[in-house]
Design an enzyme around this catalytic site. Structure first.
Site, PDB file in Angstrom:
ATOM      1  N   LYS A   1       0.602  -1.179  -0.254  1.00 26.90           N
ATOM      2  CA  LYS A   1       0.289  -0.621   0.166  1.00 26.90           C
ATOM      3  C   LYS A   1       0.487   1.030   0.284  1.00 26.90           C
ATOM      4  O   LYS A   1       1.563   1.715   0.663  1.00 26.90           O
ATOM      5  CB  LYS A   1      -0.572  -0.109   1.431  1.00 26.90           C
ATOM      6  CG  LYS A   1      -1.532   1.407   1.642  1.00 26.90           C
ATOM      7  CD  LYS A   1      -2.962   1.398   2.418  1.00 26.90           C
ATOM      8  CE  LYS A   1      -3.312   2.711   2.527  1.00 26.90           C
ATOM      9  NZ  LYS A   1      -5.038   2.837   3.348  1.00 26.90           N
TER      10      LYS A   1
ATOM     11  N   ARG B   1     -11.094   9.858   1.715  1.00 29.06           N
ATOM     12  CA  ARG B   1     -11.187  11.054   2.886  1.00 29.06           C
ATOM     13  C   ARG B   1     -11.668  11.729   3.373  1.00 29.06           C
ATOM     14  O   ARG B   1     -12.187  12.309   4.262  1.00 29.06           O
ATOM     15  CB  ARG B   1      -9.421  11.107   2.747  1.00 29.06           C
ATOM     16  CG  ARG B   1      -8.418  10.406   3.445  1.00 29.06           C
ATOM     17  CD  ARG B   1      -6.539  10.828   3.234  1.00 29.06           C
ATOM     18  NE  ARG B   1      -6.511  10.261   2.802  1.00 29.06           N
ATOM     19  CZ  ARG B   1      -4.339   9.995   2.881  1.00 29.06           C
ATOM     20  NH1 ARG B   1      -4.226  12.135   2.843  1.00 29.06           N
ATOM     21  NH2 ARG B   1      -3.466   9.258   3.100  1.00 29.06           N
TER      22      ARG B   1
ATOM     23  N   LYS C   1      -2.171  -1.078  -3.917  1.00 27.65           N
ATOM     24  CA  LYS C   1      -3.304  -0.570  -4.401  1.00 27.65           C
ATOM     25  C   LYS C   1      -2.516   0.822  -3.665  1.00 27.65           C
ATOM     26  O   LYS C   1      -1.307   1.234  -3.421  1.00 27.65           O
ATOM     27  CB  LYS C   1      -3.840   0.010  -2.498  1.00 27.65           C
ATOM     28  CG  LYS C   1      -4.725   0.729  -2.204  1.00 27.65           C
ATOM     29  CD  LYS C   1      -5.185   0.735  -1.039  1.00 27.65           C
ATOM     30  CE  LYS C   1      -5.977   2.081  -0.896  1.00 27.65           C
ATOM     31  NZ  LYS C   1      -6.261   2.029   0.318  1.00 27.65           N
TER      32      LYS C   1
ATOM     33  N   SER D   1     -10.240   5.468  -5.012  1.00 29.97           N
ATOM     34  CA  SER D   1     -10.721   7.128  -4.975  1.00 29.97           C
ATOM     35  C   SER D   1     -10.363   7.884  -6.489  1.00 29.97           C
ATOM     36  O   SER D   1     -11.577   8.174  -6.991  1.00 29.97           O
ATOM     37  CB  SER D   1     -11.039   8.099  -3.903  1.00 29.97           C
ATOM     38  OG  SER D   1     -10.472   7.991  -3.102  1.00 29.97           O
TER      39      SER D   1
END
Ligand code: PBG
Length: 355
Positions: free
Chosen positions: A221, A231, A274, A300
């Site tokens: 990550k 967020r 990710k 996102s």
């Protein structure tokens, strides 16, 4: 004496056709376009096929009733109160989507530095998992293990003098994972990047009898700018500094293999990369390195960029989404977390009968 030309003589430079003729000859033997001529041919030789069974749909849950708040930077994605989430899951499962990843929006009043609310057995996530499993027993429910949604500091760990404490944080993550297992989660997904957390969670789950609860490890990550809209969704941005001393440096890929090896040794069932798009090479490296299933998170920011360009009429959203997700699978991902899951399921059709 009988003259017999040697094979060597037959290939003397005099017999080689000039450069342009040679190209024509070669093309007549090798014409890759033959296999691209019709849809049926292309489908027959296609190497990578994206299916709904590959997808995990990340969803945001919040307190309250009849709440369905669209995340401004993620059009088409909502925070749902539990009742609304259950309604939405009728749609999601109806489309053939078989797995969700749950993330909570926690009110500020419940946040503290130690993320205490994260292991409340009566908390938002345990309640949600329990309710979902009652109505949708076959839906795979994967929960996020990390402190940031619960942290008054917006960090994935306990903060002391500006430092993120590792082992103290792991102790909290273990309690969180146990609370989720008890609520009925199929898998827990540690997204925090603390050292040693996979092993600690595996040990604790086994000790409590949760041997069948799996671990989807966020192994590679990265400290990425692509998490911005997420967020916003969880109001979980760091209150100071950044996450670079626990999430990985985007410049590194050997280190991804080190993280993957550790997580596998510690008991991960699936390893994750990710974000996905800027890290396709990392997905490929890991694919060649391990035979565990590999997940990739189409995060996102990747979603927001496509939505924004599509809203401006600059791209063909559906075509871009299918091409992008196929590229993630082609790179080596077996499983893809994506906010486009519903859209893709609508196009590809569900694969419910494949179970
Ligand atoms: C934090 C977490 C993040 C995401 C999933 N879990 C953000 C972060 O590390 O700050 C991002 C997912 C996305 O951007 O879609 N534990």
């Amino acid at each position: 004496m009988v003259f017999s030309p040697s094979p060597v003589a037959a290939t003397t430079p005099v017999d080689v056709p000039p450069q342009n003729e040679q190209a024509t000859l070669l093309a007549s033997v090798h014409r890759p376009r033959r296999l691209r001529r019709t849809g049926a041919l292309r489908r027959m030789v296609r190497e990578t096929v994206l299916t709904v069974a590959d997808l995990i749909y990340p969803m945001f849950v919040m307190e309250g009733i009849e709440q369905r708040q669209e995340v401004p930077s993620m059009p088409g994605c909502f925070r749902y109160s539990l009742d609304a989430l259950l309604d939405e899951l009728q749609v999601v499962t109806g489309l053939g989507i078989g797995a969700i990843a749950l993330f909570p929006l926690i009110p500020d009043a419940q946040k503290d530095n130690a993320g205490t609310e994260s292991y409340n057995p009566q908390g938002l996530i345990p309640q949600a998992v329990c309710a979902i499993k009652q109505v949708f027993p076959d839906l795979l429910v994967i929960t996020d293990i990390a402190l940031d949604p619960y942290s008054s500091m917006g960090h994935d760990g306990i903060v002391e003098n500006g430092e993120i404490l590792n082992d103290e944080t792991v102790a909290v993550l273990v309690k969180q994972a146990l609370a989720h297992a008890e609520a009925g989660a199929d898998m827990v997904a540690p997204s925090d990047m603390m050292d040693g957390r996979i092993g600690a969670i595996r040990q604790a789950l086994d000790a409590e009898g949760w041997v069948n609860v799996g671990i989807l490890a966020y192994s590679a990550k990265y400290a990425s700018a692509y998490y911005g809209p997420f967020r916003d969704a969880l109001e979980s941005a760091p209150k100071f500094g950044d996450k670079k001393n626990y999430q990985m440096d985007p410049a590194n890929s050997d280190e991804a293999l080190k993280e993957v090896d550790l997580d596998i040794a510690e008991g991960a069932d699936i390893v994750m990369v990710k974000p996905a798009l800027a890290y396709l090479d990392v997905i490929r490296c890991i694919k060649q390195h391990t035979n565990l299933p590999i997940a990739a998170y189409n995060v996102s920011g990747e979603y927001a960029m496509v939505k924004a360009a599509a809203a401006l009429g600059w791209i063909d959203e559906q075509a871009i989404v299918l091409e992008t997700l196929t590229s993630i699978k082609r790179a080596g991902a077996d499983v893809i977390l994506t906010y486009f899951a519903k859209d893709v399921a609508r196009v590809l059709g569900g694969g419910k009968d494949e179970a």
